[in-house]
Every structure is written in structure tokens, then in C-alpha cells.
Design a protein around this motif. Sequence first.
Motif, mmCIF file in Angstrom:
data_model
loop_
_atom_site.group_PDB
_atom_site.id
_atom_site.type_symbol
_atom_site.label_atom_id
_atom_site.label_comp_id
_atom_site.label_asym_id
_atom_site.label_seq_id
_atom_site.Cartn_x
_atom_site.Cartn_y
_atom_site.Cartn_z
ATOM 1 N N SER A 99 0.843 -1.195 0.000
ATOM 2 C CA SER A 99 0.000 0.000 0.000
ATOM 3 C C SER A 99 0.879 1.246 0.000
ATOM 4 C CB SER A 99 -0.902 0.004 1.238
ATOM 5 O OG SER A 99 -0.120 0.090 2.424
ATOM 6 N N SER A 100 0.255 2.396 -0.199
ATOM 7 C CA SER A 100 1.004 3.647 -0.169
ATOM 8 C C SER A 100 1.590 3.874 1.223
ATOM 9 C CB SER A 100 0.105 4.818 -0.560
ATOM 10 O OG SER A 100 -0.236 4.745 -1.929
ATOM 11 N N LEU A 115 -4.402 12.383 -4.550
ATOM 12 C CA LEU A 115 -5.442 11.470 -4.060
ATOM 13 C C LEU A 115 -6.141 10.672 -5.160
ATOM 14 C CD1 LEU A 115 -7.022 13.735 -1.273
ATOM 15 C CD2 LEU A 115 -5.138 12.082 -1.104
ATOM 16 N N MET A 168 -3.896 7.945 -6.478
ATOM 17 C CA MET A 168 -3.682 6.864 -5.515
ATOM 18 C C MET A 168 -4.901 5.955 -5.475
ATOM 19 S SD MET A 168 -2.038 9.216 -2.463
ATOM 20 C CE MET A 168 -1.984 7.911 -1.232
ATOM 21 N N GLU A 169 -6.089 6.565 -5.524
ATOM 22 C CA GLU A 169 -7.324 5.783 -5.377
ATOM 23 C C GLU A 169 -7.602 4.897 -6.585
ATOM 24 O OE1 GLU A 169 -10.111 8.867 -4.648
ATOM 25 O OE2 GLU A 169 -9.748 8.902 -2.474
ATOM 26 N N ALA A 210 -6.386 13.783 4.584
ATOM 27 C CA ALA A 210 -6.885 12.939 3.490
ATOM 28 C C ALA A 210 -5.775 12.066 2.928
ATOM 29 C CB ALA A 210 -7.486 13.810 2.394
ATOM 30 N N LEU A 211 -4.586 12.643 2.768
ATOM 31 C CA LEU A 211 -3.464 11.856 2.249
ATOM 32 C C LEU A 211 -3.018 10.815 3.272
ATOM 33 C CD1 LEU A 211 -0.515 13.250 0.188
ATOM 34 C CD2 LEU A 211 -0.110 11.548 1.953
ATOM 35 N N SER A 218 -4.789 9.354 5.462
ATOM 36 C CA SER A 218 -5.777 8.277 5.590
ATOM 37 C C SER A 218 -5.598 7.218 4.505
ATOM 38 C CB SER A 218 -7.197 8.847 5.523
ATOM 39 O OG SER A 218 -7.487 9.313 4.217
ATOM 40 N N ARG A 219 -4.872 7.557 3.436
ATOM 41 C CA ARG A 219 -4.665 6.628 2.329
ATOM 42 C C ARG A 219 -3.249 6.043 2.313
ATOM 43 N NH1 ARG A 219 -8.266 10.417 1.251
ATOM 44 N NH2 ARG A 219 -10.002 10.060 -0.194
ATOM 45 N N ALA A 220 -2.451 6.379 3.327
ATOM 46 C CA ALA A 220 -1.075 5.882 3.382
ATOM 47 C C ALA A 220 -0.738 5.465 4.808
ATOM 48 C CB ALA A 220 -0.101 6.963 2.900
ATOM 49 N N GLN A 221 0.172 4.516 4.930
ATOM 50 C CA GLN A 221 0.634 4.079 6.238
ATOM 51 C C GLN A 221 1.946 4.778 6.558
ATOM 52 O OE1 GLN A 221 0.749 -0.142 6.717
ATOM 53 N NE2 GLN A 221 1.584 -0.086 8.781
#
Length: 439
Positions: A58-59, A134, A137-138, A159-160, A162-165
Motif C-alpha cells: 500500500s502507499s 489522491l 492513488m485511489e 486525506a493523504l 488516511s490513504r497511506a501508512q
Amino acid sequence: MADLFGDPPSGNNTGKDMPPRPLADRLRPRTLDEVIGQQQVLGQESPLGVMLAAGSLSSIVFWGPPGVGKTTIARLLADATDLHFVQISAIFTGVPDLRKVFDAARHRRANGQGTLLFVDEIHRFNKAQQDGFLPHMEDGTILLVGATTENPSFELNAALLSRAQVLVLERLAPADLDRLAQRAEHDLGRPLPLDPQARRALLEMADGDGRALLNLVEQIMAWKPSAPLGTDQLTQRLMRRAAQYDKGGDGHYNLISALHKSVRGSDPDAALYWFARMLEAGEDPRFLARRLTRMAVEDIGLADPQAQAICMDCWQTYERLGSPEGELALANAVIYLALAPKSNAAYVAYKAARAAAKKTGSLMPPKHILNAPTRLMKDVGYGKNYAYDHDAEDGFSGQDYFPEDMGRTEFYAPVERGFERDLKKRTDYFAKLRRDRQK
């Protein structure tokens, strides 16, 4: 340039007439297994280890100091997952450049090739630029791997994030740096011309930065002294690497937090160490004087009322003497605060009173404590039945001074330490008198 390094490829040059490649480039790892350190993110049961084993990456945002492997690990992740590696820096990349990167990644994806986009210094992109990542990535156009030396919680959009660890990379330990030095010696075919003490000093100079260490090694290997150098000779020839510290960034807040908590924890030695670290890094002593005064007010309070005055005196002494002599006055304050009795009772009481004031809004004071300079005010009850405390035999009337619709509330609870032990006797005494007056 690579951040962490592995076993050297064969040969130091890419061509007969090419100059030698830098040592840091030659020792670039070829697989993740060759990366030194960072097992907390690279081990089998670590986040990256689990993702790679499952074949589902994942990102990611790598957060850590310079020279610990952010760029290298990102490049090797692309190799391990058969993704096309693209590297950009937020410092040099604008919106038109990003569009070209996304268009190329989209074209690549249409042809069956994924893209790992590595963004160095990602925190330097503004909110609008971060939001631009975003949708890509999605929809899978890119797999984002960002790198930052700043705290992502403060610098990156929610927001960023929440989409990356977020994965934390740490400074290299002395043992890791020594392994890196050994790899450099293997590549160069000879040992460092340093005695054991000087070798340890060299590792300290690198300050946990692998790239900085290899740059220092390369300088030392060019000297070719007749005998191994000692620590004094080494430090004369090399400047110690400046400590990682940004007065407006994460390092600044980490060190002031360490100083504050050492004082709160009554450890003068640790407090002096962090105080000295900040001075060595170039911190403004006036900032430290202000924070020391805050510690006296917040963490010592009325357990030692003299602490605040000592901070102010030391601050004023610094202003009169200047640096470096005046910094000793601030060091005196550090020691005094660390050894003073601690109480945050006043701080807790203040916050509770503020919360109560906000909650109760515009409640009027009880009429008996309101002045009545006019006849009308007397007629409506202002000042009626007010008890003048000095008329009481013990100088205490025991009246209620809170709003009638609120009722009496206790905010301040002194502790059994320092001067507050005496204050507790006083609050207990007045509480008893108040109860007796109400009988």
C-alpha cells in the motif's frame, strides 16, 4: 544518492575513462535484505515484511532523519514488486511536472506496468498539491511512497494520511554504523587508518546518518597517514557533523519536550543534558528562559513560589551578561527547577475554572456581594446581607461568593509537597470554618 548500503558491486567504475563513483553510490544495496538497520519496518513480522509476503503493497510515508534509508528502501520496494520507479522532489517539482508524472504513470498502467512514485520532502508540497495525489492513488495509477523529516501529523493532509501508512525510520545505531564502515573497508580493500578510540569518535560524528558516515570515510581514506590516527588528530582534521535540529521543526519540539519532562521528573542531570543539547544546536537562550519560567508556573507552582522568581532573575541575568556567561544563569534555573517540589494543582485548578466559566456563561454574581452606589440598586437587593469579613472574630465570614445558580465548586486541591503543604492546611481550615458557619 543512496541512504543505506549493501555489499559492493564488482568494480568501482562504469567505464574506463569514467571517474570513480562516490563510495555511497557504490555501496548501494541491491536487495532489501542488504539494508542495514530499520528492522522495525523491514523484518518478517514488520509492516513492510507482512505487505511484501502478502504481495499487497500500500502507499507509504517514511518519516525519519536524513541518511537512514528512505530513498534506498523505496527504490528496492519497486524492484521487489516489479513496479516502475519514479523519483521526484517536492522542492523542485511544480504542478506541470506532476501532471507529466501522472500522465506517464497512466500510460504505463494501460500497458500493464504499475508505477511506484517516490516523493522526497513530501511535506514541502502545499495542501492543494497534496490533494492532487489522491485520485491517482485511489484509482491505482500510482503507488505513493513519500519521505519526510518532519512530523506527518503536522505537515501532511489528513486525506493523504488516511490513504497511506506512516512508517518511522530511526537513526542508525553505533553497531549499524560500524557494519557500514566495515562494508566501506571491504570495498576500498584496506582498514580505516584509525585507532579504536578514533573509530568510535568517527561513528559519533556521523550522528546516526549512514550517508554522512560514508562521506567521512571517503575523506579519511584519501589521507593515507603513516600510522593510525588518534581521536585528537581525527577531530583536528574533521569537523563534527552538526546535530539534526530545526528551530521550527520536529527536532526543536522533541528536545524542548525532553527538557520539560526531565525537569518535571526531578532529574537535574538529564535536564542539563537536554538544555545543553539545545544550546549546542543554536537555540535562542531567551526561548529556553521563557520555557523554564513556564515550567516553574505549570509544574512547580505554589509548591515552591520562589521557583518563578528564580527563573525571572536568571532570565534577567542572562539579558545583562549575554552569551556565553549568561547561559550559566539559565543552567542554575534548570537545576533548581528539577530539584524543586512539584505540583500542578494551580494549573489544574485554573483549567477547571476556565472550563466552568465557559460552561456557565453569563451568570450574575450573588447580589449580596454587589456594590450598590444608587438607590435603585439598593432597592433590588444589591449588597443586602453582605457580611464584612473583617468584622468577624476570626476574619472569615464564610459567605458564598459563587453565582446562585451554580453552587460552590472546589477547583484548587493543594498537594502534600513543599509550600503547598502549608496551603493545604489553610484551605482545610477555611473549609472547616465554612462548614461551621453553615450549621
